[in-house]
Write a protein that holds these residues in place. Sequence first.
Motif, short mmCIF file in Angstrom:
data_model
loop_
_atom_site.label_atom_id
_atom_site.label_comp_id
_atom_site.label_asym_id
_atom_site.label_seq_id
_atom_site.Cartn_x
_atom_site.Cartn_y
_atom_site.Cartn_z
N ARG A 249 1.77 -4.73 -12.36
CA ARG A 249 2.22 -3.74 -13.78
C ARG A 249 3.46 -4.88 -13.37
O ARG A 249 4.25 -3.92 -14.36
N GLY A 250 3.86 -4.88 -12.32
CA GLY A 250 4.83 -5.36 -12.18
C GLY A 250 6.32 -4.44 -11.40
O GLY A 250 7.01 -4.74 -11.29
N ILE A 251 5.44 -3.67 -10.96
CA ILE A 251 6.39 -2.28 -9.99
C ILE A 251 6.14 -3.14 -8.69
O ILE A 251 5.19 -3.14 -8.09
N ASP A 252 7.11 -2.34 -8.57
CA ASP A 252 7.55 -2.71 -6.43
C ASP A 252 6.86 -1.45 -6.00
O ASP A 252 7.49 -0.56 -6.47
N ALA A 253 6.32 -1.71 -5.22
CA ALA A 253 5.28 -0.40 -4.41
C ALA A 253 4.25 -0.57 -3.41
O ALA A 253 4.03 -1.86 -3.15
N ARG A 254 4.99 -0.38 -2.87
CA ARG A 254 4.00 0.37 -1.35
C ARG A 254 3.52 1.33 -0.68
O ARG A 254 3.70 1.99 -1.33
N GLY A 255 2.51 1.11 0.44
CA GLY A 255 2.10 2.30 0.75
C GLY A 255 2.04 2.19 2.28
O GLY A 255 1.93 1.35 3.16
N VAL A 256 1.76 3.52 2.57
CA VAL A 256 1.70 4.07 4.09
C VAL A 256 1.13 5.02 4.02
O VAL A 256 0.23 6.16 3.45
N ASP A 257 -0.25 4.48 5.36
CA ASP A 257 -1.46 5.62 5.35
C ASP A 257 -1.65 6.51 7.23
O ASP A 257 -1.74 4.05 7.62
N PRO A 258 -2.17 6.49 7.90
CA PRO A 258 -2.29 6.53 9.12
C PRO A 258 -3.81 6.38 8.98
O PRO A 258 -4.22 6.18 10.78
N ASP A 259 -4.63 6.21 8.54
CA ASP A 259 -6.19 6.08 8.78
C ASP A 259 -6.83 4.53 9.44
O ASP A 259 -5.50 3.31 8.37
N ARG A 260 -6.57 3.92 10.40
CA ARG A 260 -6.85 2.84 10.13
C ARG A 260 -7.94 2.23 9.57
O ARG A 260 -7.32 0.83 8.39
#
Length: 423
Positions: A249-260
């Motif tokens: 949708r053109g939104i600047d988004a990123r993620g973080v998660d500890p599960d490999r």
Amino acid sequence: MSHPDLDPAAQARLRASVTPPGEPVPVAVPADAPPPPGRRAVFRNRVREATRPVAEPALDRLATLVAGRLRHTMRSEYDELAATVELMRADHASLQQAMDGVDAFGAGAAAHRLDALETNAELMKAELAAFRTTLDQLGQAIAPAAGLPGVPERFAELREQVNALDRQARTAGRAAGDASDAPDAPPVAVSEPGGSGFDYVGFERRFRGDSATVLATLAERYGAILADHQPVLDFGCGRGELVEVLATRGIDARGVDPDRGMVEEAVGHGRAVHLGDGLEYLRSLPPHSLGSVISVHVAEHLPLPVLVELFELAATRLRPGGIFIAETPNPMSLIVLGNSYILDPTHVWPLHPSLMTFLAERAGFRDVELRFASPAEDYQMPSIDAGPDGPAWVSEINVAIERLNHVLFGPQEYALIATTPPG
């Protein structure tokens, strides 16, 4: 004058002898003779005589034609009647033949045939029941908890697991190749935060629900507000599906998660997801650098000190007017505690909405909003419809039913939406 005693013939001859030439001879008329016809009668007689040679043949032809038509019509009706009689005779013969058959074999034969049909039907029912039992056993063998309806989903899980193993094998192959190219390089140990040996990836696939439906729901609930507060950090993003939806949708988004396992799957799909501890990642970001932080069904997995630090770090890393969204199961609905919440062994503690509001306010958020969703409507008890003239106690019972439905089968999840103070 004529005398009655004189012979009429003699009188005629006498008159003829004395009648002048050119005059009509008087004819003696008997006393009882009818009067001569009038002029109209004479005219009719002459016309009849004149038209008889033409009229009589025409009348004869007309009579012949009418008689022929009548014979044709009567013949057609006779033929139809005869055909009907023949059909009735055929039906009678068939009925007689059937009756003869019944007489020949008797009612016992018909009953025996009916019993045979019933026996065959029971055998077919038994075979169908055995086939159904076999299918149920197969379903329980493939999907023990769900049975036959859960087989397609279980095969989908197996397919995803095979694909994940394939990606891991390719990654390991590439890592082995890189190590052989640089034999003197020291090995790099990548820690796996939160690793416990529990296959949470497979657990989530099975019990989270249809991924497309969950993503559509999240996008509908939070898409607009996240679009107004960029960049977005998905804290505990899992496979990064929401990150991908927001990016499309053109939104600047990123993620973080500890599960490999989840992060590897997310990276394999090209999603902007970071492997590591979420709190450490937040600490590494500059203050007031985020527009929004969202965590979907993450807070209930965190011990209380970690949850408190999450609120405090989010408040400092968000810009003025930034938002923090935390969606979590609703323990105020008792069906949640007895079903989905206790099912997940990684849940730490159910989080009451009032507790979440208190933590947000203590962390420095100013405006706090609670949004409840997904009531368990399939379990709710219906109210009593007594009409406008019903007794007064019906409304009181309906109020009690509504309260009971809210406590037992109310909203299954809620979202806390907290906003940082303006600059």
